[in-house]
Design an enzyme around this catalytic site. Sequence first.
Site, PDB file in Angstrom:
ATOM      1  N   GLU A 239      46.847-118.690 -16.941  1.00  0.00           N
ATOM      2  CA  GLU A 239      45.993-117.751 -16.216  1.00  0.00           C
ATOM      3  C   GLU A 239      44.780-118.489 -15.658  1.00  0.00           C
ATOM      4  O   GLU A 239      44.230-119.387 -16.308  1.00  0.00           O
ATOM      5  CB  GLU A 239      45.551-116.620 -17.144  1.00  0.00           C
ATOM      6  CG  GLU A 239      44.791-115.496 -16.484  1.00  0.00           C
ATOM      7  CD  GLU A 239      44.582-114.315 -17.440  1.00  0.00           C
ATOM      8  OE1 GLU A 239      45.492-114.012 -18.246  1.00  0.00           O
ATOM      9  OE2 GLU A 239      43.495-113.710 -17.392  1.00  0.00           O
TER      10      GLU A 239
ATOM     11  N   ASP B  17      41.131-117.385 -13.881  1.00  0.00           N
ATOM     12  CA  ASP B  17      40.335-116.153 -13.758  1.00  0.00           C
ATOM     13  C   ASP B  17      39.031-116.311 -12.990  1.00  0.00           C
ATOM     14  O   ASP B  17      38.263-117.250 -13.246  1.00  0.00           O
ATOM     15  CB  ASP B  17      39.914-115.646 -15.155  1.00  0.00           C
ATOM     16  CG  ASP B  17      41.064-115.128 -15.980  1.00  0.00           C
ATOM     17  OD1 ASP B  17      42.130-114.856 -15.412  1.00  0.00           O
ATOM     18  OD2 ASP B  17      40.878-114.989 -17.201  1.00  0.00           O
TER      19      ASP B  17
ATOM     20  N   GLU C 176      36.065-113.428 -12.891  1.00  0.00           N
ATOM     21  CA  GLU C 176      35.631-112.102 -13.332  1.00  0.00           C
ATOM     22  C   GLU C 176      34.156-111.937 -12.995  1.00  0.00           C
ATOM     23  O   GLU C 176      33.328-112.768 -13.380  1.00  0.00           O
ATOM     24  CB  GLU C 176      35.850-111.911 -14.839  1.00  0.00           C
ATOM     25  CG  GLU C 176      37.310-111.821 -15.231  1.00  0.00           C
ATOM     26  CD  GLU C 176      37.492-111.575 -16.716  1.00  0.00           C
ATOM     27  OE1 GLU C 176      38.297-110.697 -17.078  1.00  0.00           O
ATOM     28  OE2 GLU C 176      36.820-112.271 -17.520  1.00  0.00           O
TER      29      GLU C 176
ATOM     30  N   GLN D 278      32.136-115.081 -14.240  1.00  0.00           N
ATOM     31  CA  GLN D 278      32.762-115.769 -15.368  1.00  0.00           C
ATOM     32  C   GLN D 278      34.120-116.299 -14.923  1.00  0.00           C
ATOM     33  O   GLN D 278      34.926-115.566 -14.350  1.00  0.00           O
ATOM     34  CB  GLN D 278      32.949-114.821 -16.552  1.00  0.00           C
ATOM     35  CG  GLN D 278      33.716-115.444 -17.725  1.00  0.00           C
ATOM     36  CD  GLN D 278      33.736-114.561 -18.942  1.00  0.00           C
ATOM     37  OE1 GLN D 278      32.737-114.434 -19.641  1.00  0.00           O
ATOM     38  NE2 GLN D 278      34.868-113.926 -19.219  1.00  0.00           N
ATOM     39  N   THR D 279      34.365-117.580 -15.178  1.00  0.00           N
ATOM     40  CA  THR D 279      35.675-118.173 -14.920  1.00  0.00           C
ATOM     41  C   THR D 279      36.302-118.598 -16.237  1.00  0.00           C
ATOM     42  O   THR D 279      35.605-118.880 -17.219  1.00  0.00           O
ATOM     43  CB  THR D 279      35.568-119.386 -13.976  1.00  0.00           C
ATOM     44  OG1 THR D 279      34.712-120.382 -14.566  1.00  0.00           O
ATOM     45  CG2 THR D 279      35.030-118.973 -12.622  1.00  0.00           C
ATOM     46  N   ASN D 280      37.622-118.668 -16.234  1.00  0.00           N
ATOM     47  CA  ASN D 280      38.343-119.071 -17.436  1.00  0.00           C
ATOM     48  C   ASN D 280      39.689-119.637 -17.016  1.00  0.00           C
ATOM     49  O   ASN D 280      40.215-119.298 -15.942  1.00  0.00           O
ATOM     50  CB  ASN D 280      38.538-117.870 -18.373  1.00  0.00           C
ATOM     51  CG  ASN D 280      38.720-118.268 -19.825  1.00  0.00           C
ATOM     52  OD1 ASN D 280      38.911-119.450 -20.144  1.00  0.00           O
ATOM     53  ND2 ASN D 280      38.690-117.290 -20.724  1.00  0.00           N
TER      54      ASN D 280
ATOM     55  N   ASP E 183      39.698-119.272 -24.010  1.00  0.00           N
ATOM     56  CA  ASP E 183      38.431-119.656 -24.646  1.00  0.00           C
ATOM     57  C   ASP E 183      37.755-120.813 -23.915  1.00  0.00           C
ATOM     58  O   ASP E 183      37.106-121.664 -24.529  1.00  0.00           O
ATOM     59  CB  ASP E 183      38.642-120.020 -26.117  1.00  0.00           C
ATOM     60  CG  ASP E 183      39.148-118.843 -26.928  1.00  0.00           C
ATOM     61  OD1 ASP E 183      38.785-117.699 -26.595  1.00  0.00           O
ATOM     62  OD2 ASP E 183      39.922-119.067 -27.881  1.00  0.00           O
ATOM     63  N   ARG E 184      37.919-120.851 -22.581  1.00  0.00           N
ATOM     64  CA  ARG E 184      37.263-121.890 -21.772  1.00  0.00           C
ATOM     65  C   ARG E 184      36.306-121.228 -20.770  1.00  0.00           C
ATOM     66  O   ARG E 184      36.267-121.576 -19.596  1.00  0.00           O
ATOM     67  CB  ARG E 184      38.311-122.723 -21.037  1.00  0.00           C
ATOM     68  CG  ARG E 184      39.291-123.481 -21.949  1.00  0.00           C
ATOM     69  CD  ARG E 184      40.205-124.379 -21.133  1.00  0.00           C
ATOM     70  NE  ARG E 184      41.086-125.157 -21.969  1.00  0.00           N
ATOM     71  CZ  ARG E 184      42.373-124.859 -22.190  1.00  0.00           C
ATOM     72  NH1 ARG E 184      42.900-123.761 -21.637  1.00  0.00           N
ATOM     73  NH2 ARG E 184      43.117-125.632 -22.956  1.00  0.00           N
ATOM     74  N   GLU E 185      35.517-120.301 -21.255  1.00  0.00           N
ATOM     75  CA  GLU E 185      34.647-119.542 -20.361  1.00  0.00           C
ATOM     76  C   GLU E 185      33.490-120.389 -19.824  1.00  0.00           C
ATOM     77  O   GLU E 185      32.897-121.179 -20.549  1.00  0.00           O
ATOM     78  CB  GLU E 185      34.051-118.326 -21.077  1.00  0.00           C
ATOM     79  CG  GLU E 185      35.074-117.322 -21.580  1.00  0.00           C
ATOM     80  CD  GLU E 185      35.526-117.600 -23.006  1.00  0.00           C
ATOM     81  OE1 GLU E 185      35.227-118.714 -23.532  1.00  0.00           O
ATOM     82  OE2 GLU E 185      36.155-116.725 -23.605  1.00  0.00           O
TER      83      GLU E 185
ATOM     84  N   TRP F 268      31.706-104.875 -23.432  1.00  0.00           N
ATOM     85  CA  TRP F 268      31.350-106.293 -23.502  1.00  0.00           C
ATOM     86  C   TRP F 268      30.744-106.882 -22.228  1.00  0.00           C
ATOM     87  O   TRP F 268      30.051-107.900 -22.274  1.00  0.00           O
ATOM     88  CB  TRP F 268      32.579-107.147 -23.848  1.00  0.00           C
ATOM     89  CG  TRP F 268      33.650-107.162 -22.779  1.00  0.00           C
ATOM     90  CD1 TRP F 268      34.687-106.296 -22.653  1.00  0.00           C
ATOM     91  CD2 TRP F 268      33.776-108.078 -21.685  1.00  0.00           C
ATOM     92  NE1 TRP F 268      35.451-106.599 -21.548  1.00  0.00           N
ATOM     93  CE2 TRP F 268      34.906-107.698 -20.937  1.00  0.00           C
ATOM     94  CE3 TRP F 268      33.032-109.191 -21.254  1.00  0.00           C
ATOM     95  CZ2 TRP F 268      35.328-108.386 -19.797  1.00  0.00           C
ATOM     96  CZ3 TRP F 268      33.444-109.874 -20.114  1.00  0.00           C
ATOM     97  CH2 TRP F 268      34.582-109.471 -19.412  1.00  0.00           C
TER      98      TRP F 268
ATOM     99  N   ARG G 286      30.841-122.892 -31.271  1.00  0.00           N
ATOM    100  CA  ARG G 286      32.286-122.669 -31.138  1.00  0.00           C
ATOM    101  C   ARG G 286      33.065-123.973 -31.229  1.00  0.00           C
ATOM    102  O   ARG G 286      34.175-124.003 -31.771  1.00  0.00           O
ATOM    103  CB  ARG G 286      32.588-121.981 -29.798  1.00  0.00           C
ATOM    104  CG  ARG G 286      32.093-120.566 -29.680  1.00  0.00           C
ATOM    105  CD  ARG G 286      32.351-120.017 -28.288  1.00  0.00           C
ATOM    106  NE  ARG G 286      33.771-119.876 -28.006  1.00  0.00           N
ATOM    107  CZ  ARG G 286      34.256-119.627 -26.792  1.00  0.00           C
ATOM    108  NH1 ARG G 286      33.439-119.525 -25.755  1.00  0.00           N
ATOM    109  NH2 ARG G 286      35.557-119.498 -26.614  1.00  0.00           N
TER     110      ARG G 286
END
Length: 295
Positions: free
Chosen positions: A108, A110, A112, A125-127, A135-137, A202, A281
């Site tokens: 995926e 992204d 957002e 926000q990209t991922n 979990d690569r925001e 969120w 993290r």
Amino acid sequence: MGYYSMWSVCCVILGWFVSVGICGTPRRPMAVPFGRNYVPTWAYDHIKYLNSGYDAQLLLDKYTGTGFQSKGSYLFGHFSMDIKMVAGDSAGTVTAFYLSSLGTEHDEIDFEFLGNRTGQPYILQTNVFTGGKGDREQRIYLWFDPTKEYHRYSVLWNLYQIVFFVDNIPIRVFKNNKRMGVKFPFNQPMKIYNSLWNADDWATRGGLEKTDWSKAPFIASYKGFHIDGCETSVEAKFCSTQGKRWWDQQEFRDLDSYQWRRLRWVRRRFTIYNYCSDRTRYPQMPPECRRNGDY
């Protein structure tokens, strides 16, 4: 910092940026109607078509959001959408443009856009998900007000890299780091998805700001429905081996020096979160971060 103060800082720099040619700039998409490449996904009555189908509006109210997806699935290419975000008080809303395959180990890519209270800037926000792992925001502020006019958001995806662009300015790179043990999307065809939905648990200040339904319907506007990718309806492996498309050529296998400078400009001035820098993290920096320049 609000939109207008950010704009006053950056307009001169950005004006200089866009006046200079870049050898690896993706091709400009053609204007085509919605129905050429896309179909509604849900809540068909919450999509409004304008200008003979060359423009579309997505509506969100307290009952439902809506979305649409590409008819075909693609393996590599250049994928873009011109979007004008929800204006005014957009807290709790998410406007999304992304590519995704299917299955538990899906890939995926992204975009957002997280809404905010009136006068506060949107957060982009990209991922990147590979083999079901995300979990690569990364989060940035934009250097303009995305509710005033259309801006182009695009993804260049080939065997060498994934590049996120905003108006042809690179804001993120995800290199093929397979040799480092990092999975890279290369064999799972993806569809293109766009949606407007409520995520007030969120999206804005971690869910502290809720959607104000008295402001509904919330409207996001879309155009630019051209798709420049390798469709995989017949033979997916053809797309991964033929290497003759424009996005496979040498100038698109890395950013040039000028594009790297623009990317560093975005990171330095507008980044508000980067997973590569989050030692809570990730006590050790994820291996792909250094090669992607995310440090």
